[in-house]
Design an enzyme around this catalytic site. Structure first.
Site, PDB file in Angstrom:
ATOM      1  N   PHE A  54       0.678  -1.188   0.057  1.00 58.44           N
ATOM      2  CA  PHE A  54      -0.041  -0.055   0.006  1.00 58.44           C
ATOM      3  C   PHE A  54       0.852   1.164   0.052  1.00 58.44           C
ATOM      4  O   PHE A  54       1.857   1.303   0.603  1.00 58.44           O
ATOM      5  CB  PHE A  54      -0.955   0.060   1.305  1.00 58.44           C
ATOM      6  N   GLU A  55       0.435   2.265  -0.684  1.00 63.39           N
ATOM      7  CA  GLU A  55       0.790   3.706  -0.424  1.00 63.39           C
ATOM      8  C   GLU A  55       2.320   3.511  -0.979  1.00 63.39           C
ATOM      9  O   GLU A  55       3.074   4.408  -0.299  1.00 63.39           O
ATOM     10  CB  GLU A  55       0.611   4.110   0.680  1.00 63.39           C
ATOM     11  N   GLY A  56       2.775   3.041  -2.002  1.00 64.72           N
ATOM     12  CA  GLY A  56       4.073   2.861  -2.335  1.00 64.72           C
ATOM     13  C   GLY A  56       4.693   1.634  -1.577  1.00 64.72           C
ATOM     14  O   GLY A  56       4.682   1.316  -0.447  1.00 64.72           O
TER      15      GLY A  56
END
Length: 621
Positions: free
Chosen positions: A425-427
């Site tokens: 997630f999120e990078g």
């Protein structure tokens, strides 16, 4: 303090700190003002900006009372009304649960009060994250809505855009989604293919393209969408650049696929979203035309830190549940809690929870300062540390529980499945490690440019200065960065750990200079090197956070502060030793450096796209 003298007592550490001449070749509003300071970047120069992190941030008593009053009803709801097992099995959050979340104000936590939100500070938002983490699917749904879905409007939106969209987003009447990833572009956001073309009357953009893995994609009314647009450069040439748009489902041409059948967070809505000739008014450009990549990165950077409090809340509950089992379950006429290997697991879980909690609230506190510092590196470090600790600690908890942890009758296997996504997630953590290392090295490179150039040109005075440093290091240079002593900021009971932190920081700064001299701009391609740089920095930031927090706890007399000191000192010793090894690996010629072997093994496997060793039962005749 013994500085690099102590560091140089081991052969590996000595190599890591070699000389640099390697070759001549008042309202609680979400603050959106420009960043003006940074802490982590200075560590790349071997410096500690004490004022940024000491003393540990505190909230006012009024703010503390307010958040505690808010937490009660939320915790009661999650404990008594949220059926996480049902959500997981059915792959959907019930409508009545979503409505209750809206009535509690959980869709507008960081939306400013003038737009109908609660206007929580980053610290208050983090505290609530500990409670929301009781259900992974709900956590992800809420985070996708406000940490990334609507965050772009807060950070880059015009006053008109904020007034139009934020009130309904804050109430939950509208749900937001963040649309960046595409079938052909995952971590490489710059390679997206969705395109928005300006209409002939220049009043609309016509959007076409598809996005994948979109959380809330099937629920959302409002989408933050990124697409290629034609931009005229200053030299008159036309180039494709990414632009961010606010897209309403009601604009037309917006459809979504069926929800994905996922390993974990099964109740969250994740699906493809398609845009076909969707007309977007030019007023719905978010930020400036061509600045979409910057908008996307600012959105992602601003929200990552909160993962630490979510995971910390999860781990603290997990410790309680597994401790009860370990203290009652008997094997070999002894409680599980009496066995050293079980005790080690609890120490690990407590330490990881303490460190990530400290890192999160230190970062949140810095972000809540007026004219907040640039915390993009710090936020990324919190995300990497907490996500990996979550996966490790939940696995250890299942090991304590044995078969109970593996069955669906208990929540543990669901928690394990839910936490795996955190590393993506999120990078992804791999991408974030590259970001952490390269951002800091770029900062150091700008400052050290002249010195590195002089070393490459073999300027006598600079070379002699470097040789002098090397000699002083080998003789046991004293490193004093001001953390201890009469005017120190760290409590005496943590002095040894503070010394280790100072030594690591000093030698990290020296090593960074060496790396910049050795690789120059080509360091961008040295991912194994960058990984170690990032790992060292994550440890240094963790050491910073626990030293600051534990010192504050002692100073104000918090309960069980002696336990905090124990956790802080244990982590600092472990981090210090890990850093010594990583620093030694950064020496190209050290036996600890196996980069060439790693690359060769990988190359041979990938050429055949298979495991290439002969079977152990094979014969040659």
């Amino acid at each position: 303090m013994s500085g690099c003298g102590l560091f140089l007592r081991t052969t590996a550490a000595a190599r890591a700190c070699r000389g640099l001449v390697v070759s001549t070749a008042n309202r609680r509003l979400l603050r959106t003002s420009p960043p003006v300071r940074a802490f982590a970047k200075e560590l790349f120069l071997g410096k500690i900006k004490k004022k940024e992190v000491f003393p540990f941030p505190e909230v006012s008593q009024d703010e503390l009372n307010e958040i505690n009053q808010f937490l009660g009803p939320v915790e009661k709801f999650f404990t008594e009304e949220v059926d996480s097992r049902k959500i997981d099995q059915e792959g959907k959050i019930p409508d009545e649960t979503l409505e209750k979340l809206k009535s509690l104000g959980l869709f507008g936590l960081q939306v400013p009060e003038e737009y109908g939100g609660l206007g929580f500070s980053n610290t208050m938002y983090s505290r609530l994250g500990e409670i929301i983490s009781m259900d992974g699917s709900i956590t992800v749904t809420l985070a996708a809505h406000q940490a990334i879905g609507l965050k772009g409007i807060i950070l880059a939106g015009t006053e008109e855009q904020k007034a139009k969209y934020l009130p309904k987003l804050a109430s939950g009447e509208h749900i937001a989604a963040f649309c960046l990833t595409e079938p052909a572009s995952g971590s490489d956001a710059a390679s997206i293919r969705s395109r928005a073309t300006l209409s002939e009357d220049k009043k609309h953009y016509i959007l076409n393209g598809s996005k994948v893995w979109i959380t809330n994609g099937g629920l959302a009314n409002i989408f933050t969408v990124f697409a290629k647009t034609e931009v005229v450069d200053s030299d008159g040439s036309v180039k494709d650049k990414i632009t961010a748009f606010i897209v309403e489902r009601d604009f037309g041409g917006v459809t979504n696929g069926k929800p994905e059948d996922k390993l974990g967070i099964r109740g969250s809505n994740t699906c493809e979203v398609h845009f076909e000739n969707t007309k977007i008014p030019v007023e719905n450009i978010l930020g400036e035309v061509g600045d979409g990549f910057k908008v996307a990165m600012n959105i992602l950077n601003s929200g990552r830190f909160s993962m630490g409090s979510v995971v910390a809340g999860l781990l603290k509950r997990l410790i309680e549940m597994t401790a009860e089992y370990a203290c009652t379950r008997k094997q070999f006429n002894k409680r599980l809690s009496e066995f050293g290997l079980i005790q080690e697991k609890f120490a690990l879980m407590a330490q990881k929870a303490y460190v990530m909690e400290s890192m999160t609230y230190l970062t949140a506190g810095m972000l809540d300062q007026p004219g907040f510092p640039d915390c993009s590196i710090e936020a990324a470090m919190v995300k990497v540390f907490s996500s990996e600790a979550a996966w490790q600690c939940v696995s250890e908890a299942l090991q304590i529980l044995g078969g109970l942890g593996y069955t669906r009758d208990y929540p543990y296997e669901r928690i394990l499945r839910d936490t795996r996504i955190l590393l993506i997630f999120e990078g992804t953590n791999e991408i974030l490690r590259m970001y952490i290392a390269l951002t800091g090295l770029q900062h150091a490179g700008r400052i050290l440019t002249t010195r590195i150039h002089e070393l490459k040109q073999a300027k006598v005075s600079t070379v002699m200065d470097t040789v002098g440093r090397r000699l002083r290091d080998s003789l046991g240079r004293t490193v004093d960065l001001g953390l201890t002593g009469n005017h120190g900021v760290v409590h005496p009971s943590l002095a040894d750990s503070a010394n280790k932190f100072e030594e690591n920081t000093y030698c990290f700064g020296r090593t960074v200079e060496t790396l910049l001299l050795r690789f120059g701009k080509t360091i961008m391609e040295e991912q194994l090197v960058l990984k170690r740089v990032a790992n060292i920095l994550i440890n240094l930031y963790g050491m910073t956070a626990v030293l600051s927090r534990a010192s504050r706890s002692i100073r104000i007399g918090l309960r069980n502060h002696d336990h905090e000191v124990l956790l802080a000192n244990t982590f600092c010793v472990e981090a210090y030793l890990q850093n010594l090894f990583s620093l030694s690996q950064l020496d190209k010629y050290a036996p600890e450096n196996l980069d060439e072997q790693i690359k060769k093994v990988s190359q041979q496997i990938l050429e055949k796209r298979a495991y290439i060793c002969a079977h152990p039962l094979d014969r040659t005749c």
